[in-house]
Design a protein around this motif. Structure first.
Motif, short mmCIF file in Angstrom:
data_model
loop_
_atom_site.label_atom_id
_atom_site.label_comp_id
_atom_site.label_asym_id
_atom_site.label_seq_id
_atom_site.Cartn_x
_atom_site.Cartn_y
_atom_site.Cartn_z
N GLN A 60 48.71 0.68 29.43
CA GLN A 60 48.48 1.36 28.15
C GLN A 60 48.68 0.40 26.98
O GLN A 60 47.96 0.45 26.00
CB GLN A 60 49.45 2.53 27.96
CG GLN A 60 49.17 3.73 28.84
CD GLN A 60 50.03 3.69 30.10
OE1 GLN A 60 50.07 2.68 30.80
NE2 GLN A 60 50.73 4.78 30.39
N ARG A 61 49.69 -0.48 27.10
CA ARG A 61 49.97 -1.40 25.99
C ARG A 61 48.82 -2.38 25.79
O ARG A 61 48.46 -2.70 24.68
CB ARG A 61 51.28 -2.16 26.23
CG ARG A 61 52.43 -1.23 26.07
CD ARG A 61 53.77 -1.92 26.15
NE ARG A 61 54.76 -0.86 26.30
CZ ARG A 61 56.07 -1.03 26.26
NH1 ARG A 61 56.54 -2.24 26.07
NH2 ARG A 61 56.88 -0.01 26.39
N GLU A 105 54.15 -4.89 29.47
CA GLU A 105 54.85 -4.07 30.45
C GLU A 105 54.01 -2.92 31.01
O GLU A 105 54.42 -2.28 31.98
CB GLU A 105 56.14 -3.51 29.85
CG GLU A 105 57.20 -4.58 29.53
CD GLU A 105 57.89 -5.17 30.76
OE1 GLU A 105 57.71 -4.64 31.87
OE2 GLU A 105 58.59 -6.19 30.59
N SER A 106 52.86 -2.59 30.39
CA SER A 106 52.07 -1.49 30.95
C SER A 106 50.60 -1.64 30.56
O SER A 106 50.27 -2.31 29.57
CB SER A 106 52.58 -0.13 30.45
OG SER A 106 52.11 0.11 29.14
N GLU A 113 51.43 -11.35 28.44
CA GLU A 113 51.73 -10.34 29.46
C GLU A 113 52.49 -9.20 28.82
O GLU A 113 53.33 -9.41 27.96
CB GLU A 113 52.57 -10.96 30.57
CG GLU A 113 51.79 -11.95 31.42
CD GLU A 113 52.58 -12.36 32.64
OE1 GLU A 113 53.72 -12.82 32.47
OE2 GLU A 113 52.06 -12.21 33.76
N THR A 148 54.83 -0.43 15.08
CA THR A 148 55.87 -0.08 16.05
C THR A 148 55.32 0.52 17.34
O THR A 148 55.99 0.51 18.36
CB THR A 148 56.90 0.87 15.43
OG1 THR A 148 56.21 1.96 14.86
CG2 THR A 148 57.74 0.17 14.40
N GLU A 149 54.10 1.05 17.31
CA GLU A 149 53.55 1.57 18.57
C GLU A 149 53.15 0.41 19.49
O GLU A 149 52.84 0.63 20.65
CB GLU A 149 52.39 2.55 18.33
CG GLU A 149 51.10 1.94 17.82
CD GLU A 149 51.02 1.95 16.28
OE1 GLU A 149 52.07 1.83 15.62
OE2 GLU A 149 49.90 2.08 15.76
N ILE A 150 53.19 -0.80 18.96
CA ILE A 150 52.93 -1.99 19.78
C ILE A 150 54.22 -2.79 19.93
O ILE A 150 54.70 -3.00 21.03
CB ILE A 150 51.82 -2.88 19.14
CG1 ILE A 150 50.51 -2.08 18.98
CG2 ILE A 150 51.60 -4.13 19.96
CD1 ILE A 150 49.71 -1.89 20.24
N ALA A 151 54.76 -3.25 18.80
CA ALA A 151 56.02 -4.03 18.77
C ALA A 151 56.02 -5.14 19.82
O ALA A 151 56.96 -5.31 20.57
CB ALA A 151 57.24 -3.11 18.96
N GLU A 182 46.18 -0.47 23.99
CA GLU A 182 46.55 -0.24 22.58
C GLU A 182 46.36 -1.49 21.74
O GLU A 182 45.93 -1.42 20.60
CB GLU A 182 48.03 0.19 22.49
CG GLU A 182 48.24 1.68 22.73
CD GLU A 182 49.73 2.00 22.90
OE1 GLU A 182 50.05 2.77 23.81
OE2 GLU A 182 50.55 1.46 22.14
N GLN A 192 55.82 -9.07 20.73
CA GLN A 192 55.96 -10.42 20.18
C GLN A 192 55.47 -11.49 21.15
O GLN A 192 55.45 -12.66 20.81
CB GLN A 192 57.43 -10.69 19.81
CG GLN A 192 57.91 -9.82 18.68
CD GLN A 192 59.23 -10.31 18.12
OE1 GLN A 192 60.26 -10.10 18.71
NE2 GLN A 192 59.18 -10.96 16.98
#
Ligand SMILES: [Fe+2]
Ligand SMILES: [Fe+2]
Lengths: 257, 91
Positions: free
Chosen positions: B54-55, B51-52, B49, B28-31, B58, B33
């Motif tokens: 940091q993602r 949204e940030s 692609e 869930t810290e990634i989630a 991660e 798809q």
């Protein structure tokens, strides 16, 4: 007279994204009368992520109307998510509708999350195991509510807002094997059951922007990774040349009020 | 069944793709798809692609942590958030 509709879906917000959309959103009231959010507003459906959505998309100066997506359901905190969004003035539709006054033109928006099942000729059927029947029944119940919500509105222009796709056209780019998880023709059928002008959806991150229902309603996939900008803006021009009987009666009803 | 996965080391390629895909979605810290996982010779390429920034980090960290044996290439961009410069007229 033009109705200007801004829309985006699949922003998947959490703290790490807050502020990224805001500069573009500050300009939104100059270019749009309403903002529609096509689901997957949060990363995985927590109340704290919903607060991020409220911060980013609240207080815009135009009405904001949303549906939820599958990500917004993940943590089973849907009531808290909806409450948080609505406290920030973001209206959440689920098989429901709203009619907004846009400079004298009544814009009707009916929305529902939708669900999967697939498209004509390649779709799941209400047959076999209880899990399979429950899957198909879920979609058909949502589609029935969406159709009803569209038909019952007394308005000049109808827009349908879903998270799942109503047609396969806007899925082009996604692997065909996963189409049944991306949308259902039942949603398209619901949209075609009313004189709908525009259908907006998200969910298919690798899909394409444009499509049409079998009944001729324009469909746009506004998933953020598809539109690659903060939001898209659509101009609707009521009344239309060659308007259907339904539209004509709606216009005369407005004239007499 | 080939011998490759039997030793408990590196899983067979098809299962590896599925395992990475599920890891990115279900943690869930990634989630996430929207990331495609594909093989190129002996490495795995993560494409898509997010949204940030940091993602993106991660995702890389999580994949390296769970599959330390697998060479990973990351080609993940940030989705742009500028205001639109054009509108679509629907007549
Ligand atoms: Fe999404
Ligand atoms: Fe989704």
């Amino acid at each position: 007279m033009v109705i200007r509709i801004a829309a985006v879906g699949d922003v998947h917000l959490d703290k790490d994204v807050v502020g990224r959309f805001r500069p573009a959103l500050e300009q939104l009231p100059d270019s749009a009368d309403v903002l529609l959010l096509a689901g997957d507003l949060t990363r995985h459906g927590t109340e704290s992520e919903a607060r991020c959505v409220a911060t980013e998309f609240g207080n815009l100066g135009v009405p904001v109307v949303a549906v939820l997506g599958n990500h917004d359901h993940h943590c089973d905190e849907v009531p808290a998510v909806i409450r948080t969004l609505e406290d920030a003035g973001i209206l959440v539709l689920e098989g429901t509708n709203v009619v907004l006054d846009c400079a004298g033109v009544r814009l009707g928006i009916a929305g529902a999350k939708g669900f999967g099942g697939g498209f004509a000729g390649r779709c799941a059927s209400e047959f076999g195991e209880p899990e399979m029947k429950a899957f198909v029944r879920t979609t058909s119940a949502i589609a029935d509510q969406l159709g009803e919500a569209l038909r019952e509105m007394d308005c000049d222009v109808r827009v349908a807002l879903t998270h799942y796709a109503p047609v396969p056209d806007t899925l082009a780019g996604e692997p065909p094997e996963i189409y049944p998880f991306l949308g259902s023709y039942l949603l398209g059928q619901a949209i075609d059951s009313a004189p709908t002008e525009l259908a907006l959806h998200g969910h298919a991150h690798a899909g394409t922007e444009r499509g049409t229902t079998p009944g001729g309603v324009r469909v746009r996939n506004v998933a953020h990774p598809v539109i690659k900008q903060a939001y898209s803006v659509f101009h609707l021009h009521p009344p239309y040349a060659g308007a259907t009987a339904g539209k004509v009666s709606a216009i005369s009803a407005r004239g007499s009020s | 069944m080939t011998q490759r996965g039997a030793g408990g080391g590196e899983p067979p390629d098809d299962y590896l793709e599925a395992a990475i895909q599920r890891l990115l979605t279900e943690r869930t810290e990634i989630a996430e798809q929207g990331i495609t996982v594909s093989r190129r010779d002996h490495s795995v390429v993560l494409c898509g692609e997010v949204e940030s920034a940091q993602r993106r980090e991660e995702i890389l960290r999580l994949v390296l942590e769970h599959f330390p044996e697998v060479p990973v290439m990351v080609d993940i961009g940030l989705i742009r958030t500028q205001a639109p410069t054009e509108v679509e007229e629907l007549r």
